[in-house]
Design a protein around this motif. Structure first.
Motif, PDB file in Angstrom:
ATOM      1  N   CYS A  51     -10.050   0.211  -3.729  1.00  9.20           N
ATOM      2  CA  CYS A  51      -9.748   1.400  -2.927  1.00  9.20           C
ATOM      3  C   CYS A  51      -8.435   2.059  -3.331  1.00  9.20           C
ATOM      4  CB  CYS A  51      -9.630   1.022  -1.446  1.00  9.20           C
ATOM      5  SG  CYS A  51     -11.135   0.345  -0.753  1.00  9.20           S
TER       6      CYS A  51
ATOM      7  N   GLY B 173      -0.239   2.728  -3.209  1.00 11.92           N
ATOM      8  CA  GLY B 173      -1.409   3.526  -2.843  1.00 11.92           C
ATOM      9  C   GLY B 173      -2.737   2.859  -3.161  1.00 11.92           C
TER      10      GLY B 173
ATOM     11  N   ILE C 149       0.846  -1.201   0.000  1.00 11.00           N
ATOM     12  CA  ILE C 149       0.000   0.000   0.000  1.00 11.00           C
ATOM     13  C   ILE C 149       0.877   1.245   0.000  1.00 11.00           C
ATOM     14  CG2 ILE C 149      -1.756   1.309   1.261  1.00 11.00           C
ATOM     15  CD1 ILE C 149      -2.903  -1.318   2.257  1.00 11.00           C
TER      16      ILE C 149
ATOM     17  N   GLY D  70      -8.885   4.378   2.779  1.00 11.08           N
ATOM     18  CA  GLY D  70      -8.960   4.248   1.329  1.00 11.08           C
ATOM     19  C   GLY D  70     -10.295   4.719   0.800  1.00 11.08           C
TER      20      GLY D  70
ATOM     21  N   ARG E  16      -5.718   4.790  -1.626  1.00  8.78           N
ATOM     22  CA  ARG E  16      -5.398   5.391  -0.332  1.00  8.78           C
ATOM     23  C   ARG E  16      -5.636   6.894  -0.333  1.00  8.78           C
ATOM     24  NH1 ARG E  16       0.574   4.963   0.890  1.00  8.78           N
ATOM     25  NH2 ARG E  16       0.455   6.405  -0.855  1.00  8.78           N
TER      26      ARG E  16
ATOM     27  N   ASN F 117      -2.705   7.971   5.303  1.00  7.75           N
ATOM     28  CA  ASN F 117      -2.095   6.953   6.159  1.00  7.75           C
ATOM     29  C   ASN F 117      -1.662   7.640   7.434  1.00  7.75           C
ATOM     30  OD1 ASN F 117      -1.062   4.475   6.999  1.00  7.75           O
ATOM     31  ND2 ASN F 117       0.995   5.005   6.300  1.00  7.75           N
TER      32      ASN F 117
ATOM     33  N   VAL G  94      -4.724   3.022   7.619  1.00  5.37           N
ATOM     34  CA  VAL G  94      -4.849   3.374   6.211  1.00  5.37           C
ATOM     35  C   VAL G  94      -6.311   3.677   5.891  1.00  5.37           C
ATOM     36  CG1 VAL G  94      -4.500   2.594   3.839  1.00  5.37           C
ATOM     37  CG2 VAL G  94      -2.971   1.788   5.655  1.00  5.37           C
TER      38      VAL G  94
END
Lengths: 213, 213
Positions: free
Chosen positions: B134, B78, B74, B151, B136, B139, B149
């Protein structure tokens, strides 16, 4: 079926999320305003989020110009108490969700009792099996009036018969907590349980080898 | 019983939180690394958090120096896909939780099928009743290696028989999702449901007046 979120209304986005992301744990949150007036309201965009620091998160909506009590109180004081909800206080929780005028004491209307907290001003709810005193660590404003509040857990209150005090072992199955489901009023009891122990890599390999025999 | 969190070890804090904040919804998250290798792992510090923008949150731990796959993926891309977990894929989810070496394809080991997503690189899981693609939004690093996180939901995939496509009405009770409970392996089915409709102020006043008669 594929659904493009860019083509949905806000209400449709909300409806799809709350009817699929289930079961959600419930926080019956108590807060106080600057004059000490207590507010209580339930939230299901709630969960534990971290062990170090120990933290929970709760999403609280606020209407611009008319901050709802919980959002305004946490913004003004930085404190809240999360009270978990079992079958016995489910109906009282639902009364706390009524859209009362700000001066109404939800706890009194719901027949619940405010008990003093140790480290924060908002009281805990005496009838709740578990309460967490929290101090806000962060507030992430995701959208207009949409607050993702993260609170550090300072104190936990757990009903005596629900915990082995020596081993700090909680008898979760005896708590009979409820989870939020879909629609305007569906909930799940935590009665239909099953055990599926997490597997180590070795255990998985042994199970796989046995299955292939 | 009152428990001062300042006096607990990290493990004790974690144990108390995960044995009380229940039932928790489960995200079986799929991600890809920069080379496109797919990873799948379950998380129960997960929930819906916002309608506008439509968003979910998921807490992903990472060990410093040895980022776990989901956290690293992630961070690098992202993107992630949240796949919800029903009774049929519970065992497969548990296999995805095995601590495999990074090169192992969890989906293959678990007998699950990667299906292409529309707007993100990580695949969705074909056997999952509902998946959310999703991207991001944020974060929040709460502690060392502890990532909250958030999303934005770009696309929802819902199995045809679980949704009324005209009204976007989900048949939640037919999904048979499971929730995470306590210990190393207790889960709850969402079978034992009850309805408790939210009350308007007028409805509450009428009920109260009737009770006092």
């Amino acid at each position: 079926m594929q659904i493009d979120y860019a083509k949905l209304t806000t209400h449709e986005r909300y409806k799809l999320l709350v009817s699929t992301v289930v079961p959600r744990p419930i926080a019956l949150a108590t807060t106080v305003d600057l004059q000490g007036v207590v507010n209580a309201a339930p939230f299901s965009f709630f969960n534990a989020v971290c062990d170090e620091p120990a933290a929970v998160m709760m999403c609280v909506n606020a209407v611009p110009g008319a901050l709802k009590d919980t959002a305004r109180n946490i913004r003004d004081t930085g404190e809240f108490v999360v009270n978990l909800v079992d079958e016995d206080i489910a109906n009282a929780m639902n009364i706390c969700a009524v859209d009362f005028p700000p001066e109404v004491d939800e706890l009194k209307e719901a027949g619940l009792t405010a008990a003093p907290s140790l480290k924060v001003r908002p009281p805990r709810i005496a009838e709740s099996p578990v309460s967490f005193e929290c101090r806000r660590l962060a507030n992430l404003e995701l959208g207009i009036g949409r607050n993702l509040v993260v609170g550090e857990v300072l104190t936990a209150h757990i009903r005596d018969e629900l915990i082995d005090a020596e081993k700090l072992r909680v008898h979760t199955e005896k708590m009979r907590l409820i989870g939020r489901m879909h629609g305007t009023g569906w909930y799940a009891r935590t009665t239909d349980l099953f055990e599926m122990p997490r597997l180590s890599l070795d255990e998985f390999r042994q199970l796989k080898a046995a299955a292939e025999d």
